[in-house]
Scaffold this motif. Structure first.
Motif, PDB file in Angstrom:
ATOM      1  N   HIS A  82       0.813  -1.220   0.000  1.00 37.89           N
ATOM      2  CA  HIS A  82       0.000   0.000   0.000  1.00 37.89           C
ATOM      3  C   HIS A  82       0.845   1.268   0.000  1.00 37.89           C
ATOM      4  O   HIS A  82       0.340   2.354   0.279  1.00 37.89           O
ATOM      5  N   ALA A 119       2.260   3.706  -2.367  1.00 34.92           N
ATOM      6  CA  ALA A 119       2.043   3.959  -3.794  1.00 34.92           C
ATOM      7  C   ALA A 119       2.025   5.454  -4.089  1.00 34.92           C
ATOM      8  O   ALA A 119       1.260   5.922  -4.916  1.00 34.92           O
ATOM      9  N   CYS A 124       4.273  -4.131 -12.729  1.00 35.66           N
ATOM     10  CA  CYS A 124       3.789  -2.836 -12.210  1.00 35.66           C
ATOM     11  C   CYS A 124       2.850  -2.163 -13.209  1.00 35.66           C
ATOM     12  O   CYS A 124       1.845  -1.544 -12.828  1.00 35.66           O
ATOM     13  N   THR A 131       3.398   3.541 -15.008  1.00 36.32           N
ATOM     14  CA  THR A 131       2.869   2.875 -13.807  1.00 36.32           C
ATOM     15  C   THR A 131       2.097   3.852 -12.918  1.00 36.32           C
ATOM     16  O   THR A 131       1.895   3.578 -11.743  1.00 36.32           O
ATOM     17  N   ILE A 160      -0.691   7.250  -0.651  1.00 38.78           N
ATOM     18  CA  ILE A 160      -0.875   7.580  -2.066  1.00 38.78           C
ATOM     19  C   ILE A 160      -0.381   9.004  -2.308  1.00 38.78           C
ATOM     20  O   ILE A 160      -0.121   9.757  -1.369  1.00 38.78           O
ATOM     21  N   LEU A 194      -1.623   7.254  -7.864  1.00 39.37           N
ATOM     22  CA  LEU A 194      -0.891   6.054  -7.467  1.00 39.37           C
ATOM     23  C   LEU A 194       0.350   5.947  -8.346  1.00 39.37           C
ATOM     24  O   LEU A 194       0.250   6.052  -9.568  1.00 39.37           O
ATOM     25  N   THR A 195       1.490   5.764  -7.736  1.00 39.43           N
ATOM     26  CA  THR A 195       2.689   5.430  -8.502  1.00 39.43           C
ATOM     27  C   THR A 195       3.042   4.011  -8.105  1.00 39.43           C
ATOM     28  O   THR A 195       3.498   3.776  -6.982  1.00 39.43           O
ATOM     29  N   LEU A 196       2.788   3.066  -8.993  1.00 40.42           N
ATOM     30  CA  LEU A 196       2.873   1.640  -8.649  1.00 40.42           C
ATOM     31  C   LEU A 196       4.226   1.083  -9.073  1.00 40.42           C
ATOM     32  O   LEU A 196       4.476   0.844 -10.244  1.00 40.42           O
ATOM     33  N   ASN A 219       5.826  -1.434  -6.958  1.00 36.83           N
ATOM     34  CA  ASN A 219       6.132  -2.631  -6.170  1.00 36.83           C
ATOM     35  C   ASN A 219       5.657  -3.868  -6.916  1.00 36.83           C
ATOM     36  O   ASN A 219       4.463  -4.157  -6.978  1.00 36.83           O
ATOM     37  N   ILE A 221      -4.220  -3.761  -4.598  1.00 40.84           N
ATOM     38  CA  ILE A 221      -4.604  -2.466  -5.156  1.00 40.84           C
ATOM     39  C   ILE A 221      -6.111  -2.256  -5.018  1.00 40.84           C
ATOM     40  O   ILE A 221      -6.583  -1.155  -4.735  1.00 40.84           O
TER      41      ILE A 221
END
Lengths: 487, 487
Positions: free
Chosen positions: A86, A88, A382, A408, A439, A454-456, A458, A466
């Motif tokens: 979590h 992100a 991602c 992402t 976030i 969100l910068t995903l 992981n 998510i």
């Protein structure tokens, strides 16, 4: 004075128990806790400051084990856990354990990159890394580069080289004589370019107003038609055009080919800020987005973004190594002429630093360990998470997707009836102080309001993670809207 | 793609078997080898490049253990061993193992210092470190500071703040409008000041010619009488006076009090470059040398010099925290106003970096582990070694001492009948390519020729080690003189 007894055990960074797949590092042991400590920023920082005590260098020490326990405990209790699914918010990824291990070797050697006799092996390693990345970018054999302490510094170095080059074309020697007489130098970039461009202009004596910002199109890319008009305006000396390959907030990628054509037409330096986007080259699926990068004169890339390296691992690539001449220096104590003649050279002439940490050690290790396929697979995961998040947002009447997914990043807002701009910030802060969900946020161009983000990054996070994160965003948004559960 | 199996054992940095006393790190296992690999620079770098192979990102990786073995092997065979007692060239010390361990925690957390939510604990740690060091320096409660990627960058930030402050006094807003109209800005420093001052002037748009270099006296300190004359000259806008507390080549310390008086008289920013000398404050014996540091507006200090930290661990201290306003930025995605109002601030406004590695983690750990007394004892040992080396040089008819010992630097030359300037460089290169002895060199001011230099920063080295080192210098000098044993 402590008895400096040898440590028998390194307080090993906690390894990520979520990691079904990729071995990521963490310094937080309570995996139920969430990405941040619970509490308001003021309260958390106060607690951490209390553990540290009065800010004084103590007369006598407590010894290594106790000191390491103290600091490791602080990171554990009051630190960030980027390996949590979590987390992100930012372009700040969890890091690969192998990169941490290699970085410890770099620290232990304490080699520096300025001269041969401050560390031979690491000179070879940096040169290998720079050439491997230049080749991945599609540059030819004249390309070169340097590792820097961050994307902001890479961008600053690029604008510095471009500034001195444009001034030289106007018959001025800025390096020796300064900017006097340099008529209205300007830099062109998108309104969504990173703010380090303005910062660089301020630092380099051009002034923030020298950065002419071009509006973006509906896909958050620089409007090439407006750039063309701006370049045609008289009374300015264009220093550089800066295209962004992966904007910080939207992941959007400027249209490099037509921008490069304009830059060539006007004889202006083209810098591509690919701090975020460069890693797309690891992925077969996403690499075509960066196909036109070799048209640039220089490129910023950050492997502490897509690359999963500890910060900082930024690289400035230049298409022609002679451009580094702006930094060349002969210094009696470091690189006198008779030493150079004997092959005793280093990389002093690549940056504004003298001592320079060998950040390339972790990069060489990671590239060798994982290869392009390994890193590409992490990125694809991602990217898929981002697409899944976008689909979930589109399907939820309480959420609104605000930008297409390119890399992402997913930009959206809580859109239930009555949700204001202020509410977006409040939702983020409430999640953040709960410690459970981290976030990001930004502002849409054209005065279109505040967005969540969100910068995903992981690759161990799952679609379920998510989903759960977005459920919490919605629940918190509804709570704020109904005035319940105030922080 | 590799199976990313968890590493079960970190390839631990080799610990220093010479260390009777202080636990220093090293990445070289062959303790008989000497500080550098044997061979010419070209040959060593070629061998290292061969091990790395073609500079291409491989498609598939070899897995973490094999990659770490490869890179650790390169550092071991072709790297520098700063923990070797015959490594005495640069201001690049061997590092404390505890600092390496703590630095690995910093890497594993991947926290950044720009915002609260990029890592709370490390924000508290950096603030503690900065305040503890400001207090050690003798600054009051208004002082503040920031960790930077090296002394050159700290000096650049200082000159940048001073530039914008001097321009503001002349009614100019350089940050927004650039340097146009800023009449002949100049910076004053000793001819022995670090070359990063010139580099900063070039980068900041003032030009290298803006750095007015003041000659040094017989003790290698800035001549205050000449500074006074230069400050009185009309037609210039003084931006800063830069005093050096520990010149790179001589360890000499400028007379800070009378320089500060002149700076105050002319209303000019006083920066003290104590990159080398600041650590004297750890030692009861040497601290008086730095007693006047609180007269400065800003101070550069490098704990990757006296402090035994891995690079980079530089700090810029400022006497008045409001001076950082030059770097302040409000950025929508990082520190929007409503977040700041809620206590969600970070240290973005302290530097030119955005992502910033928490180098303070290792500093806080080391200061806590060793205290002032521990680090002071390490420095006293190095200072005694330098005095012993100077005494040995004075007693040897083949050697000539060229400067007094202030900190840990010993400047001398091989002075047998017929020893030329060229011979000094040749002696150093021959020792260096032998791999057995690593010493430095420099040039004396006033055209007085080339000198050899020891920078003694290894507290585990003994007087016998230094005797042996100087014996090898003399033997090599005599060999070169008689044309024997050419490299």
């Amino acid at each position: 004075m402590p008895q400096p007894a040898r440590l028998t055990a390194l307080p090993a960074p906690v390894r990520d128990p979520f990691a079904a797949r990729w071995p990521l590092a963490s310094t937080v042991s309570d995996r139920e806790r969430g990405p941040l400590p619970h509490g308001s920023p003021g309260a958390v920082l106060r607690r951490a400051a209390e553990v540290l005590g009065e800010p004084r260098v103590p007369l006598t020490g407590v010894g290594e084990p106790a000191a390491l326990d103290l600091i490791a405990g602080l990171l554990d209790e009051h630190g960030i856990d980027l390996s949590h699914p979590h987390a992100a918010a930012h372009l700040q990824p969890p890091v690969l354990q192998v990169a941490v291990d290699a970085d410890a070797l770099a620290s232990a050697s304490n080699a520096s990159l300025d001269t041969y006799d401050s560390g031979p092996a690491t000179l070879a390693i940096e040169q290998w890394v720079v050439r491997a990345l230049a080749s991945l970018a599609g540059f030819g054999p004249r390309a070169d580069g340097v590792l820097t302490p961050g994307g902001s510094i890479s961008n600053l170095l690029a604008v510095l080289i471009a500034r001195d080059s444009a001034a030289a074309a106007a018959g001025l020697d800025v390096r020796r004589n300064g900017l006097q007489g340099f008529e209205r130098p300007v830099v062109f970039c998108s309104e969504l370019a990173h703010f380090s461009v303005q910062r660089a202009c301020a630092a380099l004596g051009l002034g923030e107003h020298a950065a002419i910002t071009i509006p973006s199109d509906e896909n958050f890319r620089m409007r090439v038609d407006v750039l063309s008009e701006e370049l045609a305006k008289p009374g300015r000396t264009p220093v550089a055009v800066i295209a962004t390959a992966g904007t910080t907030d939207f992941g959007s990628i400027d249209l490099i080919a037509p921008i490069a054509e304009l830059a060539r037409e006007y004889g202006v330096w083209l810098h591509v800020d690919a701090a975020y986007g460069f890693g797309a080259l690891f992925s077969d699926r996403l690499a075509p987005l960066l196909a036109d990068v070799p048209l640039a004169d220089s490129v910023t890339l950050d492997l502490h973004k897509i690359g999963w390296q500890p910060a900082a691992t930024s690289v400035l690539l230049v298409a022609d190594r002679n451009r580094f001449a702006a930094f060349g220096r002969s210094v009696d104590y470091l690189n006198p002429a008779d030493d150079i003649d004997s092959g005793l050279d280093g990389l002093l002439g690549r940056s504004l630093q003298t001592t320079r940490r060998p950040d390339a050690v972790k990069v060489a290790t990671t590239l060798t360990a994982y290869g392009r396929a390994g890193l590409g697979s992490m990125l694809d995961t991602c990217h898929e998470l981002a697409q899944a998040a976008a689909a979930r947002i589109v399907a939820d009447s309480n959420l609104e997707l605000l930008a297409p997914v390119t890399l992402t990043t997913v930009v959206f807002r809580f859109a239930a009836q009555g949700a204001s701009d202020e509410l977006q910030g409040e939702v983020r802060r409430r999640l953040l102080t709960s410690g459970r969900v981290l976030i990001g946020r930004t502002r849409l161009p054209g005065g279109r309001g505040i967005a969540l983000k969100l910068t995903l990054l992981n690759p161990n996070a799952t679609a379920t993670d998510i989903e759960d994160l977005l459920d919490q965003v919605v629940a918190t948004g509804l709570d704020v809207l109904t005035g319940e559960g105030a922080a």
